[in-house]
Write an enzyme that holds these catalytic residues in place. Structure first.
Site, PDB file in Angstrom:
ATOM      1  N   ASP A  31       0.637  -1.227   0.013  1.00 40.28           N
ATOM      2  CA  ASP A  31      -0.026  -0.534  -0.467  1.00 40.28           C
ATOM      3  C   ASP A  31       1.330   0.960  -0.415  1.00 40.28           C
ATOM      4  O   ASP A  31       1.691   1.209   0.938  1.00 40.28           O
ATOM      5  CB  ASP A  31      -0.988  -0.387   0.545  1.00 40.28           C
ATOM      6  CG  ASP A  31      -1.993   1.057   1.303  1.00 40.28           C
ATOM      7  OD1 ASP A  31      -1.937   2.115   0.451  1.00 40.28           O
ATOM      8  OD2 ASP A  31      -3.068   0.944   2.405  1.00 40.28           O
ATOM      9  N   CYS A  69      -6.228   4.375  -3.599  1.00 39.37           N
ATOM     10  CA  CYS A  69      -6.200   2.518  -3.698  1.00 39.37           C
ATOM     11  C   CYS A  69      -7.075   2.577  -3.779  1.00 39.37           C
ATOM     12  O   CYS A  69      -7.263   1.093  -4.651  1.00 39.37           O
ATOM     13  CB  CYS A  69      -5.994   2.795  -1.898  1.00 39.37           C
ATOM     14  SG  CYS A  69      -4.677   3.590  -1.181  1.00 39.37           S
ATOM     15  N   HIS A 125     -11.354  -1.913   0.493  1.00 37.77           N
ATOM     16  CA  HIS A 125     -11.637  -0.431   0.630  1.00 37.77           C
ATOM     17  C   HIS A 125     -12.634  -0.513  -1.129  1.00 37.77           C
ATOM     18  O   HIS A 125     -11.958   0.881  -1.790  1.00 37.77           O
ATOM     19  CB  HIS A 125     -10.300   0.322   0.433  1.00 37.77           C
ATOM     20  CG  HIS A 125     -10.005   1.650   0.068  1.00 37.77           C
ATOM     21  ND1 HIS A 125      -8.636   2.067   0.227  1.00 37.77           N
ATOM     22  CD2 HIS A 125     -10.842   2.744   0.580  1.00 37.77           C
ATOM     23  CE1 HIS A 125      -9.014   3.976   0.111  1.00 37.77           C
ATOM     24  NE2 HIS A 125     -10.530   3.536   0.564  1.00 37.77           N
ATOM     25  N   ASN A 284       0.273   1.509  -6.088  1.00 35.42           N
ATOM     26  CA  ASN A 284       0.264   2.908  -6.848  1.00 35.42           C
ATOM     27  C   ASN A 284       1.989   3.293  -6.190  1.00 35.42           C
ATOM     28  O   ASN A 284       1.728   2.604  -5.452  1.00 35.42           O
ATOM     29  CB  ASN A 284      -1.156   4.490  -6.386  1.00 35.42           C
ATOM     30  CG  ASN A 284      -1.269   4.395  -4.878  1.00 35.42           C
ATOM     31  OD1 ASN A 284      -2.502   3.637  -4.642  1.00 35.42           O
ATOM     32  ND2 ASN A 284      -0.360   4.823  -3.848  1.00 35.42           N
ATOM     33  N   LYS A 301       1.616   9.430  -5.907  1.00 33.02           N
ATOM     34  CA  LYS A 301       0.345   8.711  -5.793  1.00 33.02           C
ATOM     35  C   LYS A 301      -0.904   9.644  -5.531  1.00 33.02           C
ATOM     36  O   LYS A 301       0.171  11.637  -4.895  1.00 33.02           O
ATOM     37  CB  LYS A 301       0.059   8.520  -3.989  1.00 33.02           C
ATOM     38  CG  LYS A 301      -1.145   8.255  -3.984  1.00 33.02           C
ATOM     39  CD  LYS A 301      -1.585   7.681  -2.043  1.00 33.02           C
ATOM     40  CE  LYS A 301      -2.648   7.404  -1.484  1.00 33.02           C
ATOM     41  NZ  LYS A 301      -2.550   6.857  -0.494  1.00 33.02           N
TER      42      LYS A 301
END
Length: 426
Positions: A31, A69, A125, A284, A301
């Site tokens: 992440d 995300c 998510h 990402n 990001k």
């Protein structure tokens, strides 16, 4: 003579293998990990297990994702671009009254109908507006993790509310959703690794003809940069000249790396390793500015420049024909659905739930044999045109194309097919 139950995947697997030759798949997502933030990319961050898997497998140099995300995860599990799923709008907020549409077929749903055991661990998510949007209702046999986009690593809270849950569906179709209060104080990265190892150990006791799909979505190294002081000292003592934030971030990645090493060891112990495909990717780029690095690419990001959408990625498996090289062919996160569909021998005309149009390519041969996937471009996103070039209320599409001179970004007016000047960007 082959038995009637045997499946041959166009020469990919030995003809003597039957249904259990469908590969096990362990898909690991980090992440907000930067493109450079692993040892095999030249970083000082200690990632010996990731490095070994990458160097002995296939490093994906041009594997593209979305810049945030939720859009990446929705594209991954649906095999469809964000303009189709609604995630072109960006991340799903904790109070968001929507999620991945229920008419979307997910990777675990597809694999489950092909005989797979399916388990999810870590960050979801992509929606929990209703329980039907949650992992155990989207094709996963079990889920342990958080519904939201982030959590404290020790308290497992977001805005004061606990988000560490264990979900599964019982025989009568009822969803069981447990809040795991008992895990408070345990480091979430280790909690997720422990659960992944447990799943592998339990799976080894099942029939060898039932393949495994394990989706392991770590929250590391996403903020908050929570890590014990002793782990910072243990894992970053060689980085004394770096800021404390960089050292915290680095230690979080190293703890995740230790977990990945445990998972590989568990696969070997369970005698599953020889028939397992391990995929690793970051969702990402790292935040820019921030403690991570997307070098040599620009931005990070939330940006559509290379630093935001070019993912740190690799594949490792004994089933690969060619290994130990860097694959420079163009791939996108939506390609995994189509690829796993091929590997599972899925027959879409035999399913009850209609399969919506997929945007991916089957990239297994591209990765396994180092040949082109056939992909020449990827669609990055759709934006309001006036945000890009001061137009009216039309929508614009941002596309990435390849050419002999390099990577080119093009913005096209969605309604008028208008092209704006392009530039080669890094």
């Amino acid at each position: 003579m082959l038995s009637a139950g045997c499946v041959i995947f166009f020469g990919l697997f030995l003809a003597s293998k039957c249904d259990h030759s469908k590969p096990n798949i362990v898909f690991i997502v980090s992440d907000d990990q930067g493109f450079q933030d692993a040892g095999f990319r030249g970083s000082k961050i200690l990632t010996p297990n990731i490095d070994k898997l990458a160097k002995n497998g296939v490093i994906l140099d041009r594997h593209y994702v979305m810049p945030q995300c939720s859009p990446t995860r929705a594209s991954l599990i649906s095999g469809r671009y964000p303009i189709r799923t609604g995630f072109w709008k960006g991340n799903l907020k904790p109070t968001g009254e929507w999620g991945l549409n229920l008419n979307e077929t997910t990777i675990p749903e597809m694999l489950k109908r092909n005989g797979y055991a399916t388990h999810a661990v870590g960050k979801w998510h992509v929606g929990f507006y209703t329980y039907d949007h949650t992992p155990a209702k989207r094709g996963f046999d079990t889920f342990l993790g958080c519904y939201n986009g982030m959590q404290g690593y020790f308290k497992h809270n977001l805005k004061g509310l606990r988000d560490m849950r264990e979900d599964y569906v019982v025989e009568n179709g009822t969803l069981v959703d447990k809040i795991r209060w008992d895990l408070q104080g345990q480091y979430s990265t280790n909690v997720y690794t422990d659960r992944a190892v447990e799943i592998i150990e339990e799976h080894s006791n099942l029939s060898k003809e039932k393949p495994l799909f394990l989706y392991l979505a770590y929250t590391a190294p996403h903020i908050p940069f929570d890590v014990k002081r002793e782990d910072i000292e243990r894992l970053t003592s060689h980085m004394n000249s770096s800021s404390i934030k960089v050292r915290r971030y680095s230690a979080m990645i190293s703890i995740m790396d230790e977990g990945i090493g445990r998972i590989v060891k568990a696969l070997r112990k369970a005698r599953l390793r020889k028939n397992t495909i391990i995929v690793f990717m970051s969702d990402n780029g790292a935040s820019d500015p921030g403690p991570g690095s997307n070098y040599p690419y620009r931005s990070g990001k939330k940006s559509f420049l290379e630093g935001g959408v070019r993912s740190l990625s690799f594949v490792n498996s004994p089933l690969l024909e060619v290994t130990g090289y860097t694959n420079k062919h163009l791939h996108h996160v939506v390609d995994w659905f189509t690829t796993f569909q091929y590997l599972a021998g899925d027959q879409t005309h035999q399913v009850k739930k209609p399969q919506l149009p997929l945007d991916g390519y089957n990239i297994w041969s591209s990765i396994s044999r180092n040949i082109s996937s056939g992909r020449q471009e990827v669609l990055l996103n759709m934006e309001e045109a006036d945000k890009i070039y001061g137009s009216t209320d039309n929508l614009a599409v941002i596309e990435l194309e390849t050419s002999p001179s390099g990577t080119t970004y093009e913005v096209r007016d969605w309604t008028k097919k208008k092209k704006v000047p392009t530039a080669t960007l890094r």
